[in-house]
Scaffold this motif. Structure first.
Motif, PDB file in Angstrom:
ATOM      1  N   SER A 454       2.099 -15.714  25.881  1.00  0.00           N
ATOM      2  CA  SER A 454       1.686 -17.176  26.419  1.00  0.00           C
ATOM      3  C   SER A 454       3.069 -18.029  26.319  1.00  0.00           C
ATOM      4  O   SER A 454       3.579 -18.937  27.060  1.00  0.00           O
ATOM      5  CB  SER A 454       0.691 -17.714  25.198  1.00  0.00           C
ATOM      6  OG  SER A 454      -0.509 -16.942  25.414  1.00  0.00           O
ATOM      7  N   VAL A 457       4.915 -17.355  29.508  1.00  0.00           N
ATOM      8  CA  VAL A 457       4.385 -18.105  30.474  1.00  0.00           C
ATOM      9  C   VAL A 457       4.768 -19.648  30.253  1.00  0.00           C
ATOM     10  O   VAL A 457       4.933 -20.410  31.231  1.00  0.00           O
ATOM     11  CB  VAL A 457       2.763 -17.673  30.525  1.00  0.00           C
ATOM     12  CG1 VAL A 457       2.334 -18.668  31.620  1.00  0.00           C
ATOM     13  CG2 VAL A 457       2.784 -16.214  30.793  1.00  0.00           C
ATOM     14  N   PRO A 467       1.107 -26.204  40.781  1.00  0.00           N
ATOM     15  CA  PRO A 467       1.672 -26.344  41.992  1.00  0.00           C
ATOM     16  C   PRO A 467       2.164 -27.966  41.980  1.00  0.00           C
ATOM     17  O   PRO A 467       1.765 -28.798  41.450  1.00  0.00           O
ATOM     18  CB  PRO A 467       0.599 -26.222  43.021  1.00  0.00           C
ATOM     19  CG  PRO A 467      -0.591 -26.719  42.295  1.00  0.00           C
ATOM     20  CD  PRO A 467      -0.318 -26.123  40.669  1.00  0.00           C
ATOM     21  N   GLY A 508      -6.089 -24.145  31.791  1.00  0.00           N
ATOM     22  CA  GLY A 508      -5.022 -23.724  32.451  1.00  0.00           C
ATOM     23  C   GLY A 508      -5.084 -24.885  33.883  1.00  0.00           C
ATOM     24  O   GLY A 508      -5.185 -24.449  34.860  1.00  0.00           O
ATOM     25  N   GLN A 514      -6.412 -29.493  40.125  1.00  0.00           N
ATOM     26  CA  GLN A 514      -7.853 -28.925  40.015  1.00  0.00           C
ATOM     27  C   GLN A 514      -8.763 -29.950  39.156  1.00  0.00           C
ATOM     28  O   GLN A 514      -9.576 -30.549  39.449  1.00  0.00           O
ATOM     29  CB  GLN A 514      -7.603 -27.741  39.366  1.00  0.00           C
ATOM     30  CG  GLN A 514      -9.005 -26.897  39.102  1.00  0.00           C
ATOM     31  CD  GLN A 514      -9.052 -25.778  38.496  1.00  0.00           C
ATOM     32  OE1 GLN A 514      -7.705 -25.517  37.706  1.00  0.00           O
ATOM     33  NE2 GLN A 514     -10.218 -24.909  38.214  1.00  0.00           N
ATOM     34  N   ASP A 531      -3.575 -26.873  29.193  1.00  0.00           N
ATOM     35  CA  ASP A 531      -2.397 -26.189  29.355  1.00  0.00           C
ATOM     36  C   ASP A 531      -1.641 -25.904  28.648  1.00  0.00           C
ATOM     37  O   ASP A 531      -1.408 -26.580  27.750  1.00  0.00           O
ATOM     38  CB  ASP A 531      -1.740 -26.700  30.866  1.00  0.00           C
ATOM     39  CG  ASP A 531      -1.414 -25.660  31.748  1.00  0.00           C
ATOM     40  OD1 ASP A 531      -1.687 -25.315  32.813  1.00  0.00           O
ATOM     41  OD2 ASP A 531       0.004 -25.268  31.471  1.00  0.00           O
ATOM     42  N   LEU A 532      -0.538 -24.487  28.870  1.00  0.00           N
ATOM     43  CA  LEU A 532       0.311 -24.618  27.831  1.00  0.00           C
ATOM     44  C   LEU A 532       1.581 -25.430  27.765  1.00  0.00           C
ATOM     45  O   LEU A 532       2.302 -25.858  27.218  1.00  0.00           O
ATOM     46  CB  LEU A 532       1.007 -23.028  28.055  1.00  0.00           C
ATOM     47  CG  LEU A 532      -0.016 -21.675  27.746  1.00  0.00           C
ATOM     48  CD1 LEU A 532       0.520 -20.386  28.678  1.00  0.00           C
ATOM     49  CD2 LEU A 532      -0.453 -21.479  26.675  1.00  0.00           C
ATOM     50  N   SER A 536       3.840 -29.314  32.936  1.00  0.00           N
ATOM     51  CA  SER A 536       2.504 -29.253  33.724  1.00  0.00           C
ATOM     52  C   SER A 536       1.669 -30.429  33.799  1.00  0.00           C
ATOM     53  O   SER A 536       1.322 -31.266  34.377  1.00  0.00           O
ATOM     54  CB  SER A 536       1.913 -28.161  34.083  1.00  0.00           C
ATOM     55  OG  SER A 536       2.951 -26.982  34.317  1.00  0.00           O
ATOM     56  N   HIS A 580      -2.638 -14.533  34.016  1.00  0.00           N
ATOM     57  CA  HIS A 580      -1.318 -14.509  33.618  1.00  0.00           C
ATOM     58  C   HIS A 580      -1.514 -14.252  31.847  1.00  0.00           C
ATOM     59  O   HIS A 580      -0.353 -14.601  31.303  1.00  0.00           O
ATOM     60  CB  HIS A 580      -0.770 -15.936  33.750  1.00  0.00           C
ATOM     61  CG  HIS A 580      -0.573 -16.260  35.311  1.00  0.00           C
ATOM     62  ND1 HIS A 580       0.031 -15.108  36.122  1.00  0.00           N
ATOM     63  CD2 HIS A 580      -0.705 -17.218  36.231  1.00  0.00           C
ATOM     64  CE1 HIS A 580       0.076 -15.701  37.453  1.00  0.00           C
ATOM     65  NE2 HIS A 580      -0.295 -16.906  37.676  1.00  0.00           N
ATOM     66  N   MET A 581      -2.449 -13.811  31.235  1.00  0.00           N
ATOM     67  CA  MET A 581      -2.553 -13.801  30.079  1.00  0.00           C
ATOM     68  C   MET A 581      -2.117 -12.328  29.585  1.00  0.00           C
ATOM     69  O   MET A 581      -2.389 -11.404  30.490  1.00  0.00           O
ATOM     70  CB  MET A 581      -3.857 -14.226  29.455  1.00  0.00           C
ATOM     71  CG  MET A 581      -4.143 -15.702  29.841  1.00  0.00           C
ATOM     72  SD  MET A 581      -5.779 -16.153  29.282  1.00  0.00           S
ATOM     73  CE  MET A 581      -5.360 -15.999  27.389  1.00  0.00           C
ATOM     74  N   ASP A 666       6.369 -18.574  41.276  1.00  0.00           N
ATOM     75  CA  ASP A 666       4.819 -18.299  40.732  1.00  0.00           C
ATOM     76  C   ASP A 666       4.200 -16.931  41.449  1.00  0.00           C
ATOM     77  O   ASP A 666       3.578 -16.145  41.062  1.00  0.00           O
ATOM     78  CB  ASP A 666       3.940 -19.508  41.031  1.00  0.00           C
ATOM     79  CG  ASP A 666       2.549 -19.453  40.491  1.00  0.00           C
ATOM     80  OD1 ASP A 666       2.334 -19.681  39.287  1.00  0.00           O
ATOM     81  OD2 ASP A 666       1.704 -18.880  41.252  1.00  0.00           O
TER      82      ASP A 666
HETATM   83  C1  SAM Z   1      -0.898 -21.007  38.656  1.00  0.00           C
HETATM   84  S1  SAM Z   1      -1.100 -22.289  37.536  1.00  0.00           S
HETATM   85  C2  SAM Z   1      -2.698 -22.729  38.002  1.00  0.00           C
HETATM   86  C3  SAM Z   1      -2.988 -23.971  37.517  1.00  0.00           C
HETATM   87  C4  SAM Z   1      -4.369 -24.717  38.100  1.00  0.00           C
HETATM   88  N1  SAM Z   1      -5.432 -23.924  37.545  1.00  0.00           N
HETATM   89  C5  SAM Z   1      -4.576 -24.876  39.558  1.00  0.00           C
HETATM   90  O1  SAM Z   1      -5.327 -24.046  40.223  1.00  0.00           O
HETATM   91  O2  SAM Z   1      -3.834 -25.701  40.252  1.00  0.00           O
HETATM   92  C6  SAM Z   1      -1.334 -21.266  35.972  1.00  0.00           C
HETATM   93  C7  SAM Z   1      -1.437 -22.521  34.929  1.00  0.00           C
HETATM   94  O3  SAM Z   1      -2.071 -21.512  33.991  1.00  0.00           O
HETATM   95  C8  SAM Z   1      -1.552 -21.999  32.602  1.00  0.00           C
HETATM   96  N2  SAM Z   1      -1.658 -21.002  31.761  1.00  0.00           N
HETATM   97  C9  SAM Z   1      -1.401 -19.584  31.634  1.00  0.00           C
HETATM   98  N3  SAM Z   1      -1.794 -19.089  30.591  1.00  0.00           N
HETATM   99  C10 SAM Z   1      -2.502 -19.954  29.922  1.00  0.00           C
HETATM  100  C11 SAM Z   1      -3.104 -19.796  28.578  1.00  0.00           C
HETATM  101  N4  SAM Z   1      -3.086 -18.796  27.975  1.00  0.00           N
HETATM  102  N5  SAM Z   1      -3.598 -21.005  27.891  1.00  0.00           N
HETATM  103  C12 SAM Z   1      -3.529 -22.111  28.649  1.00  0.00           C
HETATM  104  N6  SAM Z   1      -2.739 -22.289  30.001  1.00  0.00           N
HETATM  105  C13 SAM Z   1      -2.537 -20.930  30.489  1.00  0.00           C
HETATM  106  C14 SAM Z   1      -0.024 -21.986  32.794  1.00  0.00           C
HETATM  107  O4  SAM Z   1       0.568 -22.802  32.095  1.00  0.00           O
HETATM  108  C15 SAM Z   1      -0.068 -22.753  34.450  1.00  0.00           C
HETATM  109  O5  SAM Z   1      -0.098 -24.225  34.399  1.00  0.00           O
END
Ligand code: SAM
Length: 749
Positions: A454, A457, A467, A508, A514, A531-532, A536, A580-581, A666
């Protein structure tokens, strides 16, 4: 008494007109208890209540009017129709149909009542009598466009496309100016005859060029068209489409590309450009030639509003930027006409560079020249307004200016404030990024972030939030419950019952596209978006403010740690995140525990089969040992573009995401990526006790393709079938598997 009653009614109608419902209702109470016995007045008051959205009161008034009309005749048909329509709005369909029946008995020629009864039957799910009514209404009122469109829609819904098309064709002559018929015809034709559909959408846009629905429908046909006929005629259409904020630019990629490449001044250089991309050798052209090749209004507009998905056009932009930089820093005096000309190109290029995050190639000369420009501004920027403006513009084609103290000072300078296009550029490139930076400290921390993956990421998305979006396509206002039923055949007739303000978690949320779309579409929802990445979330918060969306609370959290949250949600959306986890299934479990027992969850996961281009690229990156810093990403892109055509990694150059830094990172440089198969999803659902409710597919054509392939799976929920379908159509989940689930009902009992 007459005077008094007329006054009360007049005041009520006035209040309704001004949307003062409470005040209007007070007057209506006095009217209803006045003892007045002329039904017509109640009918009039009922209409104004209905038009103001006070359906409940309108029903009381219509009923009163009906009770005072013991022997209704033909003239009272509209009264019964009004009452029926009000009941229909309230979903009391049986009563509505009864009142429509009376209305039609009183006046069998009342096409409106027949049409509306048809729609009530339709709402009940009774298609046969609905169709009867709509045919009847259409023959009674052939000029009524609403009736015609309703009938056409119902025929399409009943899979009678040919009949609908015939109907529209027959009636075109009666409605020569109507654009909606053409859009409907385009919608029917697009599956089997994209070129015919294109003609109808185009006609619709010509008839009503400001209509956003028409423009959106038109834009969507381009990806389906193998080649646009008469590309030279498309300039005005493209300018219209590109100036609309209702359109998603990715639909226009191919056509804009085709258009620009076919301009004679550009086409002349194509072979040399292709050679330069394939060999990584510099292209030798002078600035005048480059300007000629790029001189097109469509291109300039496209630079501001979309990303150009084309290596050769990108190469020409690179060349323009380099030659312009050289001309500006050379110290030679640039004549006024040349300064003006350069400015018309540099403003859109600066915006393009900012939105693609300076992904264009940069050589050593450029890096040095940009360094000297920074020194020039740090030293106080002496020169004529034209010199200062051009130097600033070219610098902002190379660097994030908000990071330099001088940019803030320049924002206040008269020469920038007085030029609208400069003021806009400063807002986008300096003011807005600074607003985002300042909001980091205001973001609530909901959980800590401890997991090593995390943290990695998070770092990626702090550097490159993704995005980076500009506009949202307009959404209609709806409710989660209604939308779920319309999207998922398995829920037909079983609308979920959520509280008035359902709690929604967007896990996220990224840069906010979204949650903001959801907040706009479902204004009743109470959304928590986490979100992390602070960068963003800051982007998301700025956009939420810009779009005036208020029903989202943002916070920083790691999904892995959300178990401690003392809240439960009726809807959880998690798209593009779990893969992405470190352990996606473990993250998914945390979310399941946060879901109300009767809640619904939307998940988006990468597909192994759908991402074969990415897999090939990731192998290429690993083999060549590329890191994810901007220079390495630039070099890697250069090599990918130069690969042989048949190399599987080369296919990546057709992806939109390849053309901006954060998206490219990404797409192919992600620090953590899992990919799923249908089988892995099935075993996760089994393990988590979840029921699969259906996919939401980006391309509608796959829905009908699936229905043709597996006609017995009427709810489209058989995952074994979907596994076969994906094998046969590997592109179906190219973006992601996106689907709805809920907790298994038998496990809850
Ligand atoms: C590809 S982006 C997608 C964002 C959004 N869901 C969209 O469709 O527009 C992935 C997002 O997931 C977040 N993310 C990844 N792992 C996470 C976690 N463990 N907890 C919270 N957010 C997470 C990332 O920080 C990133 O902003």
């Amino acid at each position: 008494m007459q005077q008094k009653v007329l006054k009360i009614t007049g005041t009520a109608i006035k209040h309704y007109k001004n949307k003062r419902i409470k005040d209007a209702r007070k007057q209506i109470s006095s009217l209803l208890s006045s003892g007045w016995t002329d039904g017509y007045l109640y009918f009039q008051a009922g209409i104004s209540a209905f038009n103001a959205g006070d359906v409940e009161t309108s029903i009381r008034l219509y009923e009163k009017s009906i009770s005072l009309t013991p022997k209704p005749d033909k003239q009272n048909s509209t009264l019964f129709m009004a009452a029926a329509s009000a009941y229909s709005v309230q979903d009391d369909l049986e009563k509505a149909i009864r009142f429509f029946d009376t209305s039609i008995e009183l006046d069998p020629g009342n096409a409106n009542a027949i049409n509306n009864r048809g729609l009530a039957y339709l709402k009940q799910g009774n298609n046969a009598p609905a169709l009867d009514d709509l045919w009847k209404a259409q023959s009674l009122a052939p000029k009524d466009i609403g009736v015609l469109l309703n009938l056409g829609d119902l025929l399409v819904r009943d899979k009678k496309q040919d009949e609908a098309l015939e109907l529209f064709k027959r009636n075109l002559i009666l409605h020569p100016e109507n654009s909606e018929i053409h859009v409907k015809m385009g919608d029917i034709l697009k599956k089997d005859s994209a070129e015919e559909a294109f003609k109808h959408y185009r006609k619709a846009v010509y008839l009503d060029p400001k209509n956003e629905t028409n423009l959106r429908a038109y834009s969507r046909i381009f990806p389906n068209l193998p080649k646009v006929p008469n590309i030279d005629d498309m300039g005005n259409d493209l300018l219209l489409l590109l100036s609309s904020k209702a359109i998603q630019w990715n639909y226009l990629n191919r056509i804009v590309r085709q258009y620009i490449r076919s301009r004679p001044a550009f086409r002349k250089h194509l072979p040399a450009l292709t050679y330069s991309v394939q060999t990584n050798q510099d292209l030798q052209l002078d600035l005048g030639e480059v300007i000629k090749a790029l001189s097109d209004k469509v291109l300039l507009m496209a630079l501001k509003n979309m990303r150009i998905v084309d290596p050769e056009i990108e190469k020409m932009l690179e060349l323009f930027r380099r030659l312009t930089l050289a001309a500006i820093v050379s110290g030679a005096k640039l004549e006024k006409p040349l300064c003006d000309l350069l400015r018309t190109f540099l403003v859109p290029l600066a915006q393009y560079s900012f939105f693609t995050e300076f992904l264009l190639q940069e050589n050593e000369f450029e890096s040095r020249a940009v360094g000297s420009l920074i020194e020039y501004f740090e030293a106080g920027a002496k020169g004529t307004p034209d010199e200062i403006t051009l130097r600033y513009l070219i610098l902002s084609c190379y660097r994030q200016c908000h990071k330099h103290a001088f940019a803030k000072e320049l924002t206040g300078k008269q020469i920038f404030k007085s030029q609208p296009e400069m003021a806009e550029l400063i807002r986008i490139q300096v003011t807005e990024p600074n607003i985002e930076l300042a909001s980091h400290e205001k973001i609530k921390q909901i959980t800590t972030i401890n997991d090593a993956i995390s943290l990695n990421v998070r770092e990626q998305y702090e550097e490159n939030p993704y995005p980076r979006w500009q506009n949202l396509p307009p959404t209609g206002i709806s409710s989660y419950a209604m939308d779920l039923v319309s999207k998922l055949p398995i829920l037909k007739g079983k609308q979920p019952s959520f509280p008035k303000t359902p709690n929604v978690l967007i896990a996220g949320c990224g840069t906010g596209r979204q949650p903001i779309s959801s907040a706009k579409a479902y204004p009743e929802a109470n959304i928590l978006a986490i979100d992390l990445s602070l960068a963003s979330i800051s982007y998301a918060m700025r956009k939420a403010k810009e779009i005036n969306v208020k029903n989202i609370e943002f916070g920083q959290a790691d999904i892995m740690e959300l178990g401690a949250l003392d809240r439960r949600f009726h809807i959880i959306e998690c798209a593009g995140v779990l893969h992405h986890m470190n352990d996606p299934e473990a993250g998914w479990k945390v979310l399941c525990n946060l879901l109300e027992d009767d809640g619904y969850m939307n998940i988006g996961l990468y597909s192994e089969l759908g991402r074969q281009d990415v897999v090939a690229c990731r192998e290429f990156i690993q083999k060549n040992d590329f890191g994810d810093k901007i220079d390495e990403i630039r070099n890697c892109r250069k090599m990918l573009m130069a690969l042989e055509k048949q190399d599987p990694a080369k296919r990546i150059i057709n992806h939109n995401d390849f053309y901006t830094l954060s998206a490219c990172r990404d797409l192919i440089f992600h620090v953590q990526e899992h990919r799923f198969t249908v089988q892995r999803i099935m075993s996760a659902l089994d393990h988590l006790g979840l029921e699969f409710l259906g996919f939401n597919l980006d391309a509608e054509m796959y829905v009908s393709k699936y229905e043709d392939r597996f006609p017995d799976d009427t709810t489209r929920t058989n995952l074994d079938n979907w596994a076969i379908f994906e094998e046969e159509n590997p592109g179906v989940f190219a973006t992601m598997y996106k689907f709805w689930v809920r907790k298994k009902r038998d496990l809850l009992a």
